[in-house]
Design a protein around this motif. Sequence first.
Motif, PDB file in Angstrom:
ATOM      1  N   LEU A 116       0.856  -1.218  -0.080  1.00 11.08           N
ATOM      2  CA  LEU A 116       0.125   0.073   0.011  1.00 11.08           C
ATOM      3  C   LEU A 116       0.968   1.147  -0.015  1.00 11.08           C
ATOM      4  O   LEU A 116       0.579   2.158  -0.678  1.00 11.08           O
ATOM      5  CB  LEU A 116      -0.962  -0.075   1.182  1.00 11.08           C
ATOM      6  N   LEU A 117       1.927   1.188   0.867  1.00 11.72           N
ATOM      7  CA  LEU A 117       2.670   2.315   0.929  1.00 11.72           C
ATOM      8  C   LEU A 117       3.709   2.486  -0.483  1.00 11.72           C
ATOM      9  O   LEU A 117       3.593   3.519  -0.838  1.00 11.72           O
ATOM     10  CB  LEU A 117       3.711   2.281   2.293  1.00 11.72           C
ATOM     11  N   ASP A 118       3.993   1.427  -0.988  1.00 10.56           N
ATOM     12  CA  ASP A 118       4.471   1.605  -2.396  1.00 10.56           C
ATOM     13  C   ASP A 118       3.594   2.275  -3.222  1.00 10.56           C
ATOM     14  O   ASP A 118       4.118   2.894  -4.326  1.00 10.56           O
ATOM     15  CB  ASP A 118       5.007   0.094  -2.881  1.00 10.56           C
ATOM     16  N   ALA A 119       2.179   1.854  -3.229  1.00 11.98           N
ATOM     17  CA  ALA A 119       1.502   2.244  -4.301  1.00 11.98           C
ATOM     18  C   ALA A 119       1.073   3.820  -4.038  1.00 11.98           C
ATOM     19  O   ALA A 119       1.135   4.786  -4.978  1.00 11.98           O
ATOM     20  CB  ALA A 119      -0.012   1.630  -4.169  1.00 11.98           C
ATOM     21  N   LEU A 143       3.343   6.072  -2.903  1.00 13.94           N
ATOM     22  CA  LEU A 143       4.537   6.910  -3.009  1.00 13.94           C
ATOM     23  C   LEU A 143       5.077   6.571  -4.631  1.00 13.94           C
ATOM     24  O   LEU A 143       6.156   7.320  -4.946  1.00 13.94           O
ATOM     25  CB  LEU A 143       5.659   6.397  -1.822  1.00 13.94           C
ATOM     26  N   ALA A 144       4.529   5.788  -5.217  1.00 10.47           N
ATOM     27  CA  ALA A 144       5.004   5.659  -6.680  1.00 10.47           C
ATOM     28  C   ALA A 144       5.008   6.895  -7.440  1.00 10.47           C
ATOM     29  O   ALA A 144       4.039   7.591  -7.369  1.00 10.47           O
ATOM     30  CB  ALA A 144       4.540   4.647  -7.599  1.00 10.47           C
ATOM     31  N   ASP A 145       5.841   7.398  -8.208  1.00 13.21           N
ATOM     32  CA  ASP A 145       6.200   8.690  -8.829  1.00 13.21           C
ATOM     33  C   ASP A 145       4.967   8.918  -9.916  1.00 13.21           C
ATOM     34  O   ASP A 145       4.160   9.973  -9.888  1.00 13.21           O
ATOM     35  CB  ASP A 145       7.468   8.710  -9.662  1.00 13.21           C
ATOM     36  N   GLU A 146       4.389   7.746 -10.386  1.00 11.62           N
ATOM     37  CA  GLU A 146       3.296   7.992 -11.067  1.00 11.62           C
ATOM     38  C   GLU A 146       2.050   7.846 -10.647  1.00 11.62           C
ATOM     39  O   GLU A 146       1.072   8.193 -11.398  1.00 11.62           O
ATOM     40  CB  GLU A 146       3.413   6.783 -12.567  1.00 11.62           C
ATOM     41  N   HIS A 147       1.924   7.796  -9.437  1.00 18.65           N
ATOM     42  CA  HIS A 147       0.629   7.658  -8.721  1.00 18.65           C
ATOM     43  C   HIS A 147       0.489   8.991  -7.969  1.00 18.65           C
ATOM     44  O   HIS A 147       0.653   9.110  -6.992  1.00 18.65           O
ATOM     45  CB  HIS A 147       0.432   6.538  -7.573  1.00 18.65           C
ATOM     46  N   ASP A 148      -0.236  10.056  -8.693  1.00 22.44           N
ATOM     47  CA  ASP A 148      -0.382  11.239  -8.356  1.00 22.44           C
ATOM     48  C   ASP A 148      -1.787  11.641  -7.777  1.00 22.44           C
ATOM     49  O   ASP A 148      -1.910  12.792  -7.387  1.00 22.44           O
ATOM     50  CB  ASP A 148       0.411  12.332  -9.480  1.00 22.44           C
ATOM     51  N   GLU A 149      -2.614  10.789  -7.866  1.00 23.69           N
ATOM     52  CA  GLU A 149      -3.904  10.917  -7.259  1.00 23.69           C
ATOM     53  C   GLU A 149      -4.584   9.651  -6.871  1.00 23.69           C
ATOM     54  O   GLU A 149      -4.002   8.605  -6.992  1.00 23.69           O
ATOM     55  CB  GLU A 149      -4.636  11.464  -8.390  1.00 23.69           C
ATOM     56  N   LEU A 150      -5.443   9.780  -6.074  1.00 28.62           N
ATOM     57  CA  LEU A 150      -6.067   8.509  -5.330  1.00 28.62           C
ATOM     58  C   LEU A 150      -6.296   7.343  -6.093  1.00 28.62           C
ATOM     59  O   LEU A 150      -6.095   6.118  -6.034  1.00 28.62           O
ATOM     60  CB  LEU A 150      -7.337   8.646  -4.482  1.00 28.62           C
ATOM     61  N   GLY A 151      -6.787   7.409  -7.381  1.00 30.82           N
ATOM     62  CA  GLY A 151      -7.634   6.396  -8.327  1.00 30.82           C
ATOM     63  C   GLY A 151      -6.069   5.569  -8.575  1.00 30.82           C
ATOM     64  O   GLY A 151      -6.225   4.326  -8.866  1.00 30.82           O
ATOM     65  N   ALA A 152      -5.321   6.349  -9.107  1.00 37.21           N
ATOM     66  CA  ALA A 152      -3.849   5.566  -9.490  1.00 37.21           C
ATOM     67  C   ALA A 152      -3.014   4.673  -8.374  1.00 37.21           C
ATOM     68  O   ALA A 152      -2.540   3.800  -8.643  1.00 37.21           O
ATOM     69  CB  ALA A 152      -2.976   6.786 -10.068  1.00 37.21           C
ATOM     70  N   ALA A 190      -4.762   3.543  -5.952  1.00 37.09           N
ATOM     71  CA  ALA A 190      -5.448   2.235  -5.763  1.00 37.09           C
ATOM     72  C   ALA A 190      -5.260   1.392  -6.715  1.00 37.09           C
ATOM     73  O   ALA A 190      -5.096   0.313  -6.400  1.00 37.09           O
ATOM     74  CB  ALA A 190      -7.143   2.704  -5.679  1.00 37.09           C
ATOM     75  N   ALA A 191      -5.301   1.594  -7.816  1.00 40.72           N
ATOM     76  CA  ALA A 191      -5.048   0.772  -9.089  1.00 40.72           C
ATOM     77  C   ALA A 191      -3.499  -0.018  -8.919  1.00 40.72           C
ATOM     78  O   ALA A 191      -3.475  -1.095  -9.252  1.00 40.72           O
ATOM     79  CB  ALA A 191      -4.839   1.553 -10.490  1.00 40.72           C
ATOM     80  N   GLY A 192      -2.655   0.866  -8.305  1.00 45.12           N
ATOM     81  CA  GLY A 192      -1.251   0.266  -8.107  1.00 45.12           C
ATOM     82  C   GLY A 192      -1.257  -0.787  -7.156  1.00 45.12           C
ATOM     83  O   GLY A 192      -0.406  -1.758  -7.026  1.00 45.12           O
ATOM     84  N   ALA A 193      -2.140  -0.613  -6.367  1.00 45.71           N
ATOM     85  CA  ALA A 193      -2.218  -1.713  -4.964  1.00 45.71           C
ATOM     86  C   ALA A 193      -3.634  -2.887  -5.559  1.00 45.71           C
ATOM     87  O   ALA A 193      -3.877  -3.698  -4.636  1.00 45.71           O
ATOM     88  CB  ALA A 193      -2.530  -1.161  -3.941  1.00 45.71           C
TER      89      ALA A 193
END
Length: 319
Positions: free
Chosen positions: A12-15, A17-26, A28-31
């Motif tokens: 969850l933390l990785d999702a 702080l990932a550079d490409e995840h600049d909003e909540l939807g991104a 969540a998708a990353g996790a």
Amino acid sequence: MPELGRDRLRELLDAVLADEHDELGAMAAGAFATPWHFSRQLSHGTGEPPVALRRRVVLERAAWQLRQGASVTDVAFGSGYESVEGFSRAFARSFGYPPSSVPSADESGSARAHWLPAPNGIHFHPPMHLWVSEREAPPASMQLVAQLVQHDLDDTTDLIRSAGALTDEEFRRVRLPGFYVLEWDGPEESIAAILEHQVWAKEVWLASIDGGEFPARGADDPQSLLARQEQIGPRWVDTVREIDRQGIWGDRLIDALCEPPESFVLSSVVTHVITFAAHRRQLARQLLRQAGLELDHGDPIEWLRDYGVATAPDTEDHR
């Protein structure tokens, strides 16, 4: 950590702080979760909503980069802000001073001086990692201390800037003959003397806390006082924050700058500075009015409303 397993929390933390995840939807998708479940899990596991956690850690990283000598512009855009102004506002609200005033790594005095208060001990740790502290559980009362410290710095800066409109004669005119705020500090009979003592007090106490040499006393014209204030302010904010972070409010300081040396409890030092700073600010405000200047009341309620300190984070310039 709370009930979530360490591996899942790390995912969850990785999702977040990932550079490409600049909003909540991104995030969540990353996790591989819905935004609702992602936000619920992360908030339960860390005590901090994902967007707020990301914003804080990104600002901690920005502060660390600035301490290493990076430019404000590079750090602003590298942190995902669309303008330097938006980044500067967010940074100042969080740290209590603008990014242009960040002390260098050599001046900061603490390897963790870039950390902000957090409910979970999760922080940016250079070069590109998180640090999880088991000790951190900052009391809500620290919010009050932080506001008192920051209001003092902002109000003092405003008063010094206002004093710059006076002639040197008016600035140094004796208006309170024989007046002392504290006997050992010497007379404070003019606007110049009161404002100089306001800045000087923090310079001396920081030297005592840091175990440094007795500081040289700088020039006391408004422009020089403003430069001294802008230099000492960030260091004072960082010191108070570090005292709270380490939980050492009850520790004793042996002040070797006193003759003979004296012992002070750190909490009493901060309280002392805040108390007499407030007294001097109102004295200076009254004397500046007598000199013909129109000033506000120095009310922290108005300050909080005008500057948005400790309010909801500004997101209009953040992706």
